[in-house]
Each structure stands twice: as C-alpha cells, then as structure tokens.
Design a protein around this motif. Structure first.
Motif, mmCIF file in Angstrom:
data_model
loop_
_atom_site.group_PDB
_atom_site.id
_atom_site.type_symbol
_atom_site.label_atom_id
_atom_site.label_comp_id
_atom_site.label_asym_id
_atom_site.label_seq_id
_atom_site.Cartn_x
_atom_site.Cartn_y
_atom_site.Cartn_z
ATOM 1 N N GLY A 7 44.738 -14.136 56.323
ATOM 2 C CA GLY A 7 44.870 -12.674 56.413
ATOM 3 C C GLY A 7 46.147 -12.148 55.776
ATOM 4 O O GLY A 7 46.588 -11.032 56.074
ATOM 5 N N THR A 9 46.674 -10.953 52.987
ATOM 6 C CA THR A 9 46.481 -9.783 52.120
ATOM 7 C C THR A 9 46.183 -8.528 52.926
ATOM 8 O O THR A 9 45.920 -7.468 52.357
ATOM 9 N N GLY A 13 49.387 -8.976 57.718
ATOM 10 C CA GLY A 13 49.691 -10.206 56.989
ATOM 11 C C GLY A 13 50.722 -9.986 55.887
ATOM 12 O O GLY A 13 51.650 -10.792 55.710
ATOM 13 N N ARG A 41 48.334 -10.023 44.753
ATOM 14 C CA ARG A 41 48.224 -8.893 45.692
ATOM 15 C C ARG A 41 49.491 -8.780 46.529
ATOM 16 O O ARG A 41 49.997 -7.682 46.769
ATOM 17 N N VAL A 99 38.932 -5.809 61.599
ATOM 18 C CA VAL A 99 39.581 -4.866 62.515
ATOM 19 C C VAL A 99 38.833 -3.536 62.616
ATOM 20 O O VAL A 99 39.345 -2.594 63.192
ATOM 21 N N TYR A 164 35.014 -4.848 68.571
ATOM 22 C CA TYR A 164 36.298 -5.384 68.103
ATOM 23 C C TYR A 164 37.056 -6.007 69.282
ATOM 24 O O TYR A 164 37.483 -7.154 69.226
ATOM 25 N N PRO A 191 50.006 -7.898 69.704
ATOM 26 C CA PRO A 191 50.666 -6.643 69.332
ATOM 27 C C PRO A 191 49.855 -5.434 69.787
ATOM 28 O O PRO A 191 48.639 -5.523 69.954
ATOM 29 N N GLY A 193 49.244 -1.151 68.718
ATOM 30 C CA GLY A 193 48.883 -0.533 67.432
ATOM 31 C C GLY A 193 50.068 -0.587 66.471
ATOM 32 O O GLY A 193 51.142 -0.082 66.787
ATOM 33 N N PRO A 205 47.841 -2.175 52.193
ATOM 34 C CA PRO A 205 46.664 -1.979 53.042
ATOM 35 C C PRO A 205 46.921 -0.904 54.088
ATOM 36 O O PRO A 205 48.054 -0.713 54.522
ATOM 37 N N PRO A 208 46.154 1.350 61.317
ATOM 38 C CA PRO A 208 45.171 1.979 62.210
ATOM 39 C C PRO A 208 45.228 3.510 62.250
ATOM 40 O O PRO A 208 44.187 4.151 62.401
#
Ligand code: NAP
Length: 353
Positions: A7, A9, A13, A41, A99, A164, A191, A193, A205, A208
């Motif tokens: 993860g 990318t 991550g 990336r 997610v 989820y 964690p 949010g 990326p 949330p």
C-alpha cells in the motif's frame, strides 16, 4: 535490514514511506501493477510534497519494488519467488487496503481480509521471522456510538456501520490469531481519520475528507434544490457528536517511532489518535462553507423527501457518534507528538481544498 511496505502508493503509505526514508530505511515496495511503476509514483509524490534533491536521492537509493497481486495466495509470484521474497523481509508494514466506505462486503473482504491472510502466509514462510506492522483502524470498534474504546482485542458485539469496518475488524482478528496460535510477531496500529492540510495534487492520493467532499458534491448534483442554497440541507446532529481526526504527518511519525522504541513483548495494539475530538458542528460548518450550502443541524426524526441516511448512508453514523479512544500505549513509550495537532473548523476547511 529490509522493510517491506504494502500500500506504499496510497495516502497513508506514501507518507509512511517518506517518514521511513527520512530514517534511511531500505524499503521494498510491494505494489500492484500500474502503468506508472511504484517507485516513480512515490518519487512524484515526494516532489509534489516539496522534497528536496537530497530526499529524492535517498529515495532513488533506498527504494526497490516488486509487483504483487494481494488477492492471490502466492501474491501472484509463484511458489519459488514467493519464498525468495519471504526470506528477504525483516519487517513488513501492511498498509494496502480497500478504504471505500461504499464497497460491498465481498469486495472489501477480498482485499482487506484475503490480502491480510496472504501477507501473513508470506511472513510465516520467511526465515527471518519477520515482524508485522499491521495498519488497522479505530473503525474496528464498529457501531459503538459512545464510551471509551480500549487498546485491546475487540469483539463484534456492537455490529458494524459499513463493510469497510467489518472487513478491517476481520483482518485484525486474523492478525491476533496469527500471533496467538502461530507464534507470529505483530504490532497493530489503529489510526483515526488521517488527513493533511497540503493542497490537493494529482500525485498525492486523496484522504478521507476529500473522499467525503467528493460524495457530498455528487449528492448535491443529484439534488439541485439543496445545492441552490434556497433551502438548508437537513443534517440532524445528535448533541455532542464528534469525531477524531489526526494529521497524517503526526500519525506516521508516531507509528515509525513506536516501531523503533517498542520492546519485544510490549503492548501489541496502539491507538494513533488526536488528543481531542473535533465537534461534528465544526466539520459540518467547514463542509457547508466548502459547497456554499446552508445546513440545518436541528436534531429531529427525518421528515420530507431527503434523508441523509439514504443519501450518504456510509457517513450518516458520523452524526450520532461520540466516542473516545484509550491512547496510553504510545504515551508509555515516551512518545509526544511534535506539537499537539489542533484539528478544528479552519483545519478541516483547508484540508477540503
Ligand atoms: N486514511 C485514513 O484515514 C486511514 C485511517 C485509519 C486506517 N487506515 C488504513 O490505512 C490503510 C491505507 O489507507 P489509505 O487511506 O492510504 O488508502 P488508499 O489511499 O486508498 O491506499 C490504498 C493502498 O492499498 C493498495 N491496494 C488497494 N487494493 C489493493 C490490492 N488489491 N492489491 C494490492 N494493493 C492494493 C493501493 O494500491 P494502488 O495505489 O495501486 O491503488 C494503495 O497503495 C488501509 O488499510 C486503511 O484501512 C487509513
């Protein structure tokens, strides 16, 4: 020492990789195939986040990548390459996940539960008895609306708001079973949010709150009468509803530092949360400003045609929830965040851009 990351990318991550690179970890990115290779990336992300030449040089030196298929029992590598990979790894940060709050349980399970199962199989095969850093979430507490969530193995008695939450709960349960029954070594981070104030960028990326903004934007396009601002959007908010939001930069610092400081045999579960919840009134005000809509938060049973529980079902629970999280395990490692992060209406407004 070789640290593998799944993860890498993704939103969390990428920030985690940046934190690990700052400490000169040698990293192996386990990424699914993509037209742009994972290393490129990550490099683009670092540039977009303001990395200097030295940071980029370290990234080029310390990063390698292997393409994997998380949904395959041998990660899409075939038996021999799977074993070769397993034998190289000392530590693995498992951050890959689906997610989406709107994915079906079947789809969410495929990545979150199946993928975790295959990662555990990889680690069990490794001759170095690799240590797992498993990226869970406070969402494994499911539909508990209030109270204090303990830093311990949870049960599923409260049910779940979304697939989820359920799939992440099931993934974490696999990790606990791997430790207790198979002698695996794991640390579980939960964690809350995670967001950032950095402006949106195509090479970064989304987080949330940006995902929430996308859903709200789509909903307003379906309901032009609300978008016009002629009548307020009814969001019945229970008094005291709040949520926990932490800047991702603080979260990755805390987790990497905890990984380094933690003694073998120490606690296995760490909540990675803000010291203070943010009232939902502030989150809603910031979202309302963002879309220039009026919001009516008066608490009453839904009336009329528009009901948030149907329009944004995965987010409606935010309007009633007020729970806090035990967070003594990070504190007992002597870990203080560099400055207490304040997440309020202004922070949320900036994060939504
Ligand atoms: N962001 C948060 O607020 C937060 C809070 C608590 C916990 N977490 C946990 O942190 C982890 C990462 O979340 P995130 O926000 O960074 O999500 P994200 O931005 O969507 O990143 C997900 C990562 O997983 C990879 N991935 C997804 N499906 C995969 C598959 N089938 N095979 C291989 N790789 C796959 C993605 O690869 P591609 O780049 O190729 O799509 C991406 O690298 C998740 O486990 C999540 O539950 C996140």
């Amino acid at each position: 020492m070789l640290t593998a990351v799944t993860g890498a990318t993704g939103f969390l991550g990428m920030h985690l990789v940046r934190e690990l690179l700052a400490r000169r970890h040698r990293l192996l990115l386990l990424a699914r195939p993509h037209p742009l290779p994972a290393r490129a990336r990550v490099e683009r992300f670092l540039r977009a986040s303001g990395a200097g030449e030295e940071e980029l040089r370290v990234a080029r030196t310390c990063l390698e990548a292997v393409e994997i298929d998380l949904e395959d029992g041998f990660l899409g590598l075939g038996r021999e390459d799977f074993q070769r990979l397993a034998d190289r790894i000392d530590v693995l940060w498992h951050c890959a996940g689906n997610v989406s709050f709107t994915a079906s349980l079947e789809v969410a399970r495929r990545t979150n539960v199946g993928g975790t199962r295959h990662v555990l199989r990889l680690l069990s095969a490794g001759e170095r008895a690799p240590l797992l850093h498993h990226m869970s979430t406070v969402a494994v507490a499911g539909a508990r609306d209030g109270g204090v969530v303990a830093e311990e193995v949870l049960d599923a008695s409260s049910g779940f708001h979304t697939p989820y939450e359920q799939s992440k709960f099931e993934a974490e349960a696999l990790v606990h079973r791997w430790v207790s029954e198979d002698g695996g070594r794991a640390v579980v981070f939960r964690p809350s949010g995670l967001v950032t104030r950095r402006s949106a960028h195509p090479d970064c990326p989304r987080h949330p709150l940006q995902a929430l903004a996308q859903h709200v934007g789509a909903m307003l396009r379906r309901h032009p009468e609300l978008a016009a601002g002629t009548k307020p959007v009814p969001l019945p908010l229970r008094a005291g509803a709040d949520t926990n939001i932490l800047p991702v930069e603080h979260a990755v610092y805390a987790m990497v530092e905890a990984g380094a400081r933690r003694a073998p045999g120490g606690p296995r579960i760490y909540h990675v949360v803000n010291h203070a919840n943010v009232p939902m009134t502030e989150v809603i005000a910031a979202v309302g400003d963002h879309f220039a809509v009026r919001v009516d938060t008066a608490w009453r049973p839904p009336t009329g045609q528009w009901d948030v529980r149907q329009a944004l079902p995965a987010y409606a629970c935010w309007l009633t929830c007020s729970r806090t999280y035990e967070d003594g395990n990070l504190a007992r490692l002597g870990l203080a965040y560099p400055g207490q992060p304040v997440v309020d209406r202004d922070y949320v407004a900036t994060a939504l851009r």
